[in-house]
Scaffold this active site. Sequence first.
Site, short mmCIF file in Angstrom:
data_model
loop_
_atom_site.label_atom_id
_atom_site.label_comp_id
_atom_site.label_asym_id
_atom_site.label_seq_id
_atom_site.Cartn_x
_atom_site.Cartn_y
_atom_site.Cartn_z
N HIS A 116 0.84 -1.21 0.00
CA HIS A 116 0.00 0.00 0.00
C HIS A 116 0.87 1.25 0.00
O HIS A 116 1.68 1.45 0.90
CB HIS A 116 -0.91 0.01 1.23
CG HIS A 116 -1.78 1.22 1.29
ND1 HIS A 116 -1.73 2.12 2.33
CD2 HIS A 116 -2.71 1.69 0.43
CE1 HIS A 116 -2.60 3.09 2.11
NE2 HIS A 116 -3.20 2.86 0.98
N HIS A 140 -8.99 8.11 -7.17
CA HIS A 140 -8.75 6.67 -7.09
C HIS A 140 -9.92 5.85 -7.63
O HIS A 140 -9.85 4.63 -7.67
CB HIS A 140 -8.46 6.29 -5.64
CG HIS A 140 -7.24 6.97 -5.11
ND1 HIS A 140 -7.31 7.94 -4.15
CD2 HIS A 140 -5.95 6.87 -5.45
CE1 HIS A 140 -6.10 8.40 -3.90
NE2 HIS A 140 -5.25 7.76 -4.69
N TYR A 397 6.57 12.04 -2.60
CA TYR A 397 7.51 13.08 -2.98
C TYR A 397 8.93 12.73 -2.54
O TYR A 397 9.65 13.55 -1.99
CB TYR A 397 7.07 14.43 -2.41
CG TYR A 397 5.69 14.83 -2.87
CD1 TYR A 397 5.49 15.35 -4.14
CD2 TYR A 397 4.58 14.64 -2.05
CE1 TYR A 397 4.22 15.69 -4.58
CE2 TYR A 397 3.30 14.97 -2.48
CZ TYR A 397 3.13 15.49 -3.75
OH TYR A 397 1.86 15.82 -4.18
#
Length: 544
Positions: A116, A140, A397
């Site tokens: 995940h 999503h 990021y």
Amino acid sequence: MSLKTLLFRAISRENKKILNFTPLLVRNHYEDHKNDVRNKFGKTAIVLFGSVLVGSAVKEKLSETDKKEELIEAGIKRTDLPTYRADEVSKHSTKSSFWVTYKHGVYDVTSFLPSHPGGEQILNAGGYSIEPFWNVYGMHKTQEVYRLLESYRIGNLHDEDVLDHSDDELWAKEPFRDDRLLVKTAKPFNAEIPPKEQVQHFDTPNELFYVRQHMPVPELDAKCHKMKIYLKGAKNKEFEFTLKELEKFKTVSIRAALMCAGNRRSEMNKVKPVKGLSWAGGAISNAVWTGVRLRDVLLHCGVDPEDTDGKHVIFTGADMDATGVNFSTSIPLHFAVDPRADIILATKMNGEPLPLDHGYPLRVIVPGAPAVRSVKWLESITISKDESPSHWHQKDYRSFNPTKTWETADFSTAPPVYSLPVTSALCDPLEGDTVAVKEGIVTLKGYAYSGGGAKVLRVDVSTDQGKTWSEAELQSDPAPPRQHYSWTLWSLKVPVQRSVNQMEVWVKATDSNFNTQPERFEDIWNIRGILSNAYHRVKFCLQH
């Protein structure tokens, strides 16, 4: 008003109360806060808000049969599967047996947990529905994600236990948006500026500035908005500023482009699929920001500019996810207190109060960094030895090499992205356009940008696949290198022979550090599709 909305607003109010006393910015506080929400509202709050994204990784899990092109409707009742009651599903909330629900569907996603992308955030959904969180993170709801989710299907949820998770009220007060924006997702709202509009304005009009949201836009009032500063150390200190009180510091303006780290991701996705919004080249815009220097405010609060080793500045916004956790990220402290630092606490954008979509009434601007560091709707700043513990800082990021997969990537050891590489794009003409040749000339227009204060020195354009290059004419901000945060617009007039009916243009830029864009996306591919800065290539037709 629905129970869901009442709970969401109650959690929001509770967050604000907690923020009045201690920063929601260190991991143990996040855990305490989530426990407090559970205790205060019971499991109903977790049923409604404790859901998380399940389907944004592990494409390999799908078999070839699952990859058929027919549309998948996730969560519909299936007669070939057993039926479970909600109390039975709720017992499966551990890492050894982890079930979730979506509409009528029951799913055993135990084997998915290690893959995940959101890390342990998914654990909040154990035994409950993921639907509320997907209502907040609307991007999503895709066929790829639905197929992945259905591959874990084990049963149906009993009719009496299926709740209404409609999300309209969460988004009822979203601001008006210009219909010229190219919408990527509606809830949350994410949109690009049209490419040809980019090159029409050196400073992007506020209504056309690209929009990147993670959650609903919060409701804030400039008249009563307060920002807290927490100094964590041997003796914790706390300060509070109204916007009026911030005005006592010197007002400054800087011209800076903000660019999403995923800008041009769609081009990298052509090499191999990546995860994230399919930005083209429109996730960058330019503006003049006005406010006060963060350095001045921190020094006023007693921050020692000589004592920065291992310390971080954590920014927390008022926007909140479905589990009651506020958006947050951080930067190293030395970035903020460097005498040359141009990080500001902004209240104006292009001379006007910040628009709602861009952080009204207060946001931080960290020029030269990915736009995610320029936190909107700023509520608090914490000086800490810890980086932000949020998902957006710890599990996103960050930079990986091309061979890393979601299974092998270790976010805890990957460096956070605090600057951006040099990039450029052709904005006019666009891919597939038919361009009228005028007096044997075609005019090309685009932008170039480099992070970390670097200035674009040169934009090179090739029409023969890199055999020869021509320098474009540049329009730049006068700021010097190391303090140059604006984009550069470029143009080039290209002679065209009458026999040529199609043109392929390659574009690359070089910055003041003499860094030049790489040629191929294959060499910089990464699982998140960030820092996508290879040559920009565009093909279009010519009409003589």
